[in-house]
Design a protein around this motif. Sequence first.
Motif, short mmCIF file in Angstrom:
data_model
loop_
_atom_site.label_atom_id
_atom_site.label_comp_id
_atom_site.label_asym_id
_atom_site.label_seq_id
_atom_site.Cartn_x
_atom_site.Cartn_y
_atom_site.Cartn_z
N ALA A 44 0.86 -1.19 0.00
CA ALA A 44 0.00 0.00 0.00
C ALA A 44 0.89 1.24 0.00
N CYS A 45 0.28 2.39 -0.16
CA CYS A 45 1.01 3.67 -0.14
C CYS A 45 0.37 4.62 0.88
N GLY A 46 1.19 5.52 1.39
CA GLY A 46 0.69 6.61 2.22
C GLY A 46 -0.11 6.12 3.41
N LYS A 74 2.10 17.09 7.71
CA LYS A 74 2.93 17.46 6.56
C LYS A 74 2.07 17.87 5.38
N GLU A 75 1.11 16.99 5.03
CA GLU A 75 0.40 17.23 3.78
C GLU A 75 -0.59 18.38 3.88
N LEU A 76 -1.13 18.64 5.08
CA LEU A 76 -2.15 19.69 5.19
C LEU A 76 -1.57 21.03 5.62
N ILE A 135 -3.94 -2.70 -0.19
CA ILE A 135 -4.91 -1.75 0.38
C ILE A 135 -4.85 -0.46 -0.43
N SER A 136 -5.98 -0.05 -0.96
CA SER A 136 -6.02 1.20 -1.73
C SER A 136 -7.42 1.77 -1.73
N GLN A 137 -7.57 2.94 -1.16
CA GLN A 137 -8.86 3.62 -1.14
C GLN A 137 -9.41 3.73 -2.56
N SER A 138 -8.59 4.29 -3.43
CA SER A 138 -9.05 4.58 -4.80
C SER A 138 -9.12 3.32 -5.64
N GLY A 139 -8.30 2.34 -5.30
CA GLY A 139 -8.21 1.14 -6.15
C GLY A 139 -7.49 1.41 -7.45
N GLU A 140 -6.85 2.56 -7.55
CA GLU A 140 -6.20 2.89 -8.81
C GLU A 140 -4.77 3.40 -8.64
N THR A 141 -4.25 3.38 -7.41
CA THR A 141 -2.87 3.84 -7.19
C THR A 141 -1.93 2.95 -7.99
N LEU A 142 -1.18 3.55 -8.91
CA LEU A 142 -0.43 2.73 -9.86
C LEU A 142 0.67 1.92 -9.18
N SER A 181 -5.53 10.68 -5.89
CA SER A 181 -4.99 9.36 -6.19
C SER A 181 -3.86 9.49 -7.19
N VAL A 182 -2.89 8.62 -6.99
CA VAL A 182 -1.63 8.76 -7.74
C VAL A 182 -1.58 7.66 -8.80
N THR A 183 -1.94 8.02 -10.02
CA THR A 183 -2.05 7.01 -11.07
C THR A 183 -0.85 7.03 -12.01
N THR A 193 -11.73 2.80 8.01
CA THR A 193 -12.40 1.63 7.42
C THR A 193 -11.38 0.60 6.90
N GLN A 194 -10.21 1.09 6.51
CA GLN A 194 -9.18 0.12 6.08
C GLN A 194 -8.70 -0.71 7.26
N ILE A 195 -8.52 -0.06 8.42
CA ILE A 195 -8.11 -0.83 9.61
C ILE A 195 -9.20 -1.87 9.92
O1 M6R Z 1 -5.99 5.51 -3.00
P1 M6R Z 1 -4.92 4.94 -2.12
O2 M6R Z 1 -5.41 4.48 -0.80
O3 M6R Z 1 -4.12 3.88 -2.83
O4 M6R Z 1 -3.93 6.16 -1.85
C1 M6R Z 1 -2.75 5.96 -1.14
C2 M6R Z 1 -2.11 7.27 -0.77
O5 M6R Z 1 -1.81 8.01 -1.92
C3 M6R Z 1 -2.99 8.11 0.15
O6 M6R Z 1 -3.33 7.42 1.32
C4 M6R Z 1 -2.27 9.41 0.54
O7 M6R Z 1 -1.15 9.13 1.31
C5 M6R Z 1 -3.22 10.35 1.28
N1 M6R Z 1 -3.19 11.67 0.69
C6 M6R Z 1 -2.88 10.53 2.71
O8 M6R Z 1 -3.74 11.40 3.36
#
Ligand code: M6R
Length: 614
Positions: free
Chosen positions: A302-304, A490-492, A349-356, A610-612, A409-411
């Motif tokens: 997973a990422c982030g 950091k991000e906000l 694990i990916s919220q978007s389901g599209e993180t490359l 989301s980071v595609t 929800t991921q946890i």
């Molecule tokens: O869609 P994803 O769950 O794969 O995204 C993973 C990360 O890019 C995402 O959680 C990112 O770190 C958030 N901006 C954190 O708040």
Amino acid sequence: MCGIVGYVGGKSALDVVVDGLRRLEYRGYDSAGVAIVDCEGDCRLDVVKKAGKLANLEKELQTTPMPGTTGIGHTRWATHGGPNDRNAHPHTSCDGAVAVIHNGIIENFRALRDGLESRGHELDSDTDTEVVAHLLEERYVGDLAEALRAVCGQLDGAFTLVAVHRDSPDMVVGARRNSPLVIGRGNGENFLASDVAAFIAHTREAVEIGQDEVVELRADGYTLTDFSGSPAVGREYHVDWDLSAAEKGGYPYFMLKEIAEQPAAVADTLRGRLSPDGGIVLDEVRLSDQDLRDVDKVFIVACGTAFYAGLIAKYAIEHWTRIPCEVDIASEFRYRDPVLDRRTLVVAISQSGETLDTLMAVKHAREQGARVLAISNTNGSTIPRESDAVFYTRAGPEVGVAATKTFLTQITATYLVALALAQARGLKWADEVAALVHQLEQMPALIERVLGTVEPVRELARELADARVVLFLGRHVGYPVALEGALKLKELAYMHAEGFPAGELKHGPIALVESGVPVVIIVPPRGRGSLHDKVVSNIQEVRARGARTVVIADEDDEAVLPYADVLIAVPTTPTLLAPLVTVVPLQVFACELAQARGLDVDQPRNLAKSVTVE
Ligand code: M6R
């Protein structure tokens, strides 16, 4: 990464497309643009694009009439070429007849561009996307979908492409490889978008476009083929949330609304997960019971924020299943050549389901014979489609760039997956599983209680708005919570914030502590085998060196009182469930601190939802 909208029907395409872009702006906000086919008189293609947020484009459009009922629009997160007007999408061909928008990266664009220039094309921008407009110009002989199929055969990389042509005014075409693209089926009108949020105001009937497929979208229907022209069939589905879920509902920011929605998001994710025979219900399972029993190693990729959910999950998976579990940053996974075979379960694990990065880790795992289970918040997205089993979190749309409700929800989801594995291996009886699910079911009410007591956290955030650095400490499942607290800040708030395992403090990080530095410490619940007392010692160590201690502890934890400059009390929970309450004040803290600094909470600089791209 970028937001894409296409429309063909009877309404003003400009209105529909701009409204869709507004709902997709979370995907990127470096620039925005639209292309509309206008057939009043001779058909022509009008393009308007502007650097910066969508508001800049909207201002420009106030003085630019763009009639027409076929159009496309784009919000950009820059990859190739800076975020200026010239590099904004749509990009057009030399003859101005074709307009293209794109999400992804065309890896061989340099060679394609050289070829185009040698054939006399003049390219205007620094982007990889523009080559597609010129290639379509070369390939178009009256059939835009055919031209797009031919062009896709020339491209390497990941792409969603959507195009319109002045001479095919009643259609929008699209192609998809690795990046998402969904059809919205309306009545006498149809939509294309990278996310259903773009068209949910018009229709909740959607169709997934598969990998390496091309769509020809008309007002009265659509045709799907693969890249070679053979017919394809998309999966039709009903979107089960409505427009209000994707709107702010009176909150100034989506993030605030999404923080408030956390109790419901966790409750929804848990609903109906226990079958009458006491088993855990996943959403899609293309694995046999034997496959689950055979698992002898788990990797989480997973990422982030999703990665931090994975770090927390590791504790539950190893504790409940006794299967070794490693957690990998998805972008590192395949490059370190992990040892995988058919008995390995990779949990993506990916919220978007599209993180490359996560998608590529999934593909690598499957190539090595491993089984993949996806945890995602996005129905029908790419990662679940590429997996052997799927657990959908039911957080509803998350628009704020910072993940909040999807983290909780991921946890929750990973814990249920851990229980399913423990059960498959005969390590938990049905009544034990039911008891743990019941504990999880108590959490929404406890999260609600935390939300009712965060006003002092807000005050603290306003007070610390000028701090230069904030440190976060935690142990066991509190360590990933510390990492998540630091990431949010950091991000906000664009602040230097670091999370550390509290036990590591004396091995280096304590050198960062000086007079007045805020240190947030997440204290584990007390009890046999707990790390509680060790963390209380860590609080004393940083306080002795001048730190201002912000202590998050159980509401009945009196041991921390003498050492807490600020105490944030949370309800007592079982050890493994503590992150579901301890992270909430940290989300509120970061959100409030960013607001106090005058920053845009929903659209932090340089980021996209989301980071595609890799
Ligand atoms: O869609 P994803 O769950 O794969 O995204 C993973 C990360 O890019 C995402 O959680 C990112 O770190 C958030 N901006 C954190 O708040």
